[in-house]
Design a protein around this motif. Structure first.
Motif, PDB file in Angstrom:
ATOM      1  N   ASN A 100      -4.458   4.943   4.830  1.00 39.95           N
ATOM      2  CA  ASN A 100      -5.821   4.619   5.240  1.00 39.95           C
ATOM      3  C   ASN A 100      -5.901   4.609   6.771  1.00 39.95           C
ATOM      4  O   ASN A 100      -5.495   3.642   7.412  1.00 39.95           O
ATOM      5  N   PRO A 101      -6.438   5.688   7.379  1.00 41.56           N
ATOM      6  CA  PRO A 101      -6.497   5.762   8.840  1.00 41.56           C
ATOM      7  C   PRO A 101      -7.443   4.742   9.471  1.00 41.56           C
ATOM      8  O   PRO A 101      -7.262   4.378  10.632  1.00 41.56           O
ATOM      9  N   VAL A 102      -8.449   4.292   8.726  1.00 41.78           N
ATOM     10  CA  VAL A 102      -9.384   3.307   9.284  1.00 41.78           C
ATOM     11  C   VAL A 102      -8.717   1.936   9.383  1.00 41.78           C
ATOM     12  O   VAL A 102      -8.726   1.283  10.431  1.00 41.78           O
ATOM     13  N   ASP A 103      -8.136   1.500   8.279  1.00 45.26           N
ATOM     14  CA  ASP A 103      -7.449   0.207   8.280  1.00 45.26           C
ATOM     15  C   ASP A 103      -6.043   0.288   8.865  1.00 45.26           C
ATOM     16  O   ASP A 103      -5.393  -0.731   9.085  1.00 45.26           O
ATOM     17  N   ARG A 104      -5.578   1.526   9.102  1.00 44.09           N
ATOM     18  CA  ARG A 104      -4.236   1.780   9.638  1.00 44.09           C
ATOM     19  C   ARG A 104      -3.164   1.107   8.784  1.00 44.09           C
ATOM     20  O   ARG A 104      -2.334   0.352   9.278  1.00 44.09           O
ATOM     21  N   ILE A 105      -3.209   1.427   7.510  1.00 43.26           N
ATOM     22  CA  ILE A 105      -2.189   0.930   6.596  1.00 43.26           C
ATOM     23  C   ILE A 105      -1.721   2.059   5.680  1.00 43.26           C
ATOM     24  O   ILE A 105      -2.423   3.061   5.478  1.00 43.26           O
ATOM     25  N   ALA A 106      -0.542   1.895   5.160  1.00 48.37           N
ATOM     26  CA  ALA A 106      -0.036   2.740   4.069  1.00 48.37           C
ATOM     27  C   ALA A 106       0.414   1.817   2.949  1.00 48.37           C
ATOM     28  O   ALA A 106       0.942   0.724   3.201  1.00 48.37           O
ATOM     29  N   VAL A 107       0.186   2.252   1.729  1.00 48.29           N
ATOM     30  CA  VAL A 107       0.650   1.507   0.556  1.00 48.29           C
ATOM     31  C   VAL A 107       1.670   2.386  -0.144  1.00 48.29           C
ATOM     32  O   VAL A 107       1.373   3.533  -0.501  1.00 48.29           O
ATOM     33  N   VAL A 108       2.871   1.864  -0.323  1.00 45.45           N
ATOM     34  CA  VAL A 108       3.971   2.689  -0.821  1.00 45.45           C
ATOM     35  C   VAL A 108       4.790   1.952  -1.867  1.00 45.45           C
ATOM     36  O   VAL A 108       4.791   0.721  -1.937  1.00 45.45           O
ATOM     37  N   GLU A 109       5.495   2.740  -2.667  1.00 42.32           N
ATOM     38  CA  GLU A 109       6.486   2.194  -3.578  1.00 42.32           C
ATOM     39  C   GLU A 109       7.819   2.073  -2.842  1.00 42.32           C
ATOM     40  O   GLU A 109       8.032   2.704  -1.797  1.00 42.32           O
ATOM     41  N   PRO A 110       8.758   1.292  -3.374  1.00 42.65           N
ATOM     42  CA  PRO A 110       9.982   0.986  -2.619  1.00 42.65           C
ATOM     43  C   PRO A 110      10.924   2.158  -2.419  1.00 42.65           C
ATOM     44  O   PRO A 110      11.737   2.153  -1.503  1.00 42.65           O
ATOM     45  N   GLY A 111      10.829   3.177  -3.274  1.00 36.98           N
ATOM     46  CA  GLY A 111      11.761   4.297  -3.171  1.00 36.98           C
ATOM     47  C   GLY A 111      11.350   5.376  -2.195  1.00 36.98           C
ATOM     48  O   GLY A 111      12.055   6.385  -2.048  1.00 36.98           O
ATOM     49  N   VAL A 112      10.230   5.183  -1.490  1.00 31.08           N
ATOM     50  CA  VAL A 112       9.796   6.166  -0.488  1.00 31.08           C
ATOM     51  C   VAL A 112      10.806   6.193   0.651  1.00 31.08           C
ATOM     52  O   VAL A 112      11.178   5.157   1.204  1.00 31.08           O
ATOM     53  N   VAL A 113      11.256   7.383   1.026  1.00 28.31           N
ATOM     54  CA  VAL A 113      12.204   7.528   2.125  1.00 28.31           C
ATOM     55  C   VAL A 113      11.470   7.345   3.452  1.00 28.31           C
ATOM     56  O   VAL A 113      10.341   7.820   3.628  1.00 28.31           O
ATOM     57  N   ASN A 114      12.098   6.635   4.364  1.00 25.95           N
ATOM     58  CA  ASN A 114      11.481   6.318   5.650  1.00 25.95           C
ATOM     59  C   ASN A 114      10.936   7.564   6.344  1.00 25.95           C
ATOM     60  O   ASN A 114       9.791   7.587   6.812  1.00 25.95           O
ATOM     61  N   ALA A 115      11.737   8.619   6.421  1.00 23.52           N
ATOM     62  CA  ALA A 115      11.305   9.836   7.111  1.00 23.52           C
ATOM     63  C   ALA A 115      10.123  10.486   6.412  1.00 23.52           C
ATOM     64  O   ALA A 115       9.239  11.056   7.066  1.00 23.52           O
ATOM     65  N   ALA A 116      10.088  10.419   5.085  1.00 26.38           N
ATOM     66  CA  ALA A 116       8.969  11.009   4.334  1.00 26.38           C
ATOM     67  C   ALA A 116       7.669  10.293   4.664  1.00 26.38           C
ATOM     68  O   ALA A 116       6.614  10.927   4.834  1.00 26.38           O
TER      69      ALA A 116
END
Length: 455
Positions: A100-116
């Protein structure tokens, strides 16, 4: 075992369960040396929150310990299995649910790789600053579990400062939501911060709301060679005292510089006792580099080399990225310490570590996030040599003791795990240990989550 597998299968697809002992053995430990690891009963790879809840309800019913894991890039044994446990690997929960570029947040699951995640948010002109050295492999869940840092911490801070909210499956299978999506929020105790750095001992993180920053300008890097570690550390103190805000401020000692020279033919003079790298991503980075270059020269730098563009900057940073691989070529094994001290005591930490290396007759190289005082002494030893292995372990402990004597901490970003469990009690003191153990009992009264870690 039969009852455990039968119950797990009632709520999990067949492909989520691994029982082949040759395969489960590969999930038994992370990348740390000198850390015991048990034999897991089963490895579970869930894809949904409901599947994680089913695992925890089953574990609670049968009193089976559960060890949560990410990519197993940790360096403290925090993801090591215990005998008969369920290894709960979260690497298949790897979706980026929202940017969300307006709120400047990302919502992710725990297995997302940092670089991704970093690459995905960059497409929106945003950045996720925490950048552990293993960022191409490590997962956000693991980063949260150990409160990871990285090269950019001196300006942008560590993982804890970017975790706004969490969904956590508790030991009994209930789902707890903590924190918020808003820029502000002080409703109740800060349970989100409690889970960050808890190494999976209080609950299983299944979703995270992360703060993002605008993508900064490209940084320019300066390399300064010093005739002593003390001179380089004096430069670090002056840079910070004068109010500069580098995006990166890294230091390598003589042992590390020489190892990097051997591995990468970097052409650094053999007379270099310490190499300091400073970077700025400000609107006028060249001016900032010039100012810092003058401070380095005043502190005794024998040569100061500022980059003129991104390509030259990347070339200068290559040496720092090669530090650990280079030190791994020195002997058959390494132990990587993670002691953080006040910046004002950094020179004492480096000089003391050099003394420890001499006392135990070992090669110990130090690379450091100098801007925040976080040192990584790397003990190089022959693991086939019993006496050398004993001395390596003793030197590791001596380094941690030195860090505490200098007003520091036994771990800045790698976590406690198994490796530093005994040292945690020394740092916290009896009252601190009692309070933290009480918190553990509140969240995990049966002691099933990542047993044997931290305490």
């Amino acid at each position: 075992m039969d009852d455990l597998l039968r119950r797990l299968r009632t709520g999990l697809p067949a492909e989520a369960l691994i029982t082949d002992p040759d395969v489960t053995a590969s999930y038994a430990h992370d990348m740390a040396s000198f850390c015991e690891a048990g034999t897991p009963a089963v490895v579970v790879l869930p894809r949904t929150v409901e599947q994680v809840q089913h695992v925890m309800r089953t574990a609670t019913a049968l009193r089976v310990p559960v060890v949560p894991q990410g990519a197993r890039t940790g360096l403290s044994g925090g993801a090591n299995a215990s005998d008969g446990c369920i290894v709960l690997s979260l690497i298949r929960m790897d979706r980026i649910l929202e940017i969300n570029p307006v709120d400047r947040i990302a919502v992710v699951e725990p297995g997302v790789v940092n670089a991704a995640l970093s690459r995905a948010v960059a497409e929106h002109g945003l950045s996720y600053p925490p950048d552990p050295s293993s960022w191409e492999m490590c997962t956000i869940g693991g980063n949260i579990g150990t409160a990871s840092g990285g090269l950019c911490c001196v300006k942008y801070g560590v993982t804890a400062e970017y975790v706004l909210g969490l969904d956590v499956v508790l030991a009994d299978g209930r789902l707890l939501t903590t924190g918020r999506r808003t820029a502000k929020g002080v409703a109740g105790y800060d349970l989100t911060r409690l889970f960050v750095g808890s190494e999976g001992s209080l609950g299983i993180v299944v979703r995270a709301v992360l703060a993002l920053k605008p993508q900064p300008p490209a940084q320019l890097v300066l390399a300064a060679e010093f005739p002593s570690a003390a001179a380089a550390c004096a430069a670090v103190c002056t840079i910070m005292e004068r109010g500069h805000t580098p995006s990166l401020l890294e230091l390598m000692d003589r042992t590390t510089v020489r190892a990097v020279n051997r591995l990468g033919n970097m052409g650094l003079p053999d007379t270099t006792e310490a190499l300091l790298l400073a970077a700025f991503d400000t609107p006028d980075p060249a001016a900032d580099l010039a100012a810092v270059g003058e401070l380095c020269t005043a502190a005794g730098a024998t040569q100061v080399v500022p980059a003129e563009d991104a390509a030259e900057s990347e070339l200068l940073l290559k040496a720092r990225r090669m530090a650990l691989p280079a030190l791994e070529t020195v002997s058959t094994a390494t132990m990587i310490d993670d002691v953080c001290v006040p910046r004002s005591r950094l020179a004492e930490m480096l000089d003391g570590t050099a003394g420890i290396a001499e006392r135990y007759d070992l090669t110990i190289g130090v690379c450091a996030h100098a801007g925040d005082g976080n040192t990584h002494p790397v003990v190089c030893f022959d693991h086939h040599d019993q006496d050398e292995s004993r001395r390596a372990r003793a030197s590791f402990d001596a380094i941690m003791a030195l860090g505490l004597e200098l007003g520091g901490t036994i771990t800045g970003e790698h976590g406690v795990g198994v490796l530093k469990r005994d040292w945690l009690a020394r740092e916290l003191g009896p009252v601190g240990v009692e309070i933290q153990q009480g918190i553990k009992r509140t969240f995990d009264p049966l002691g099933l989550l990542n047993p044997g870690k931290l305490f």
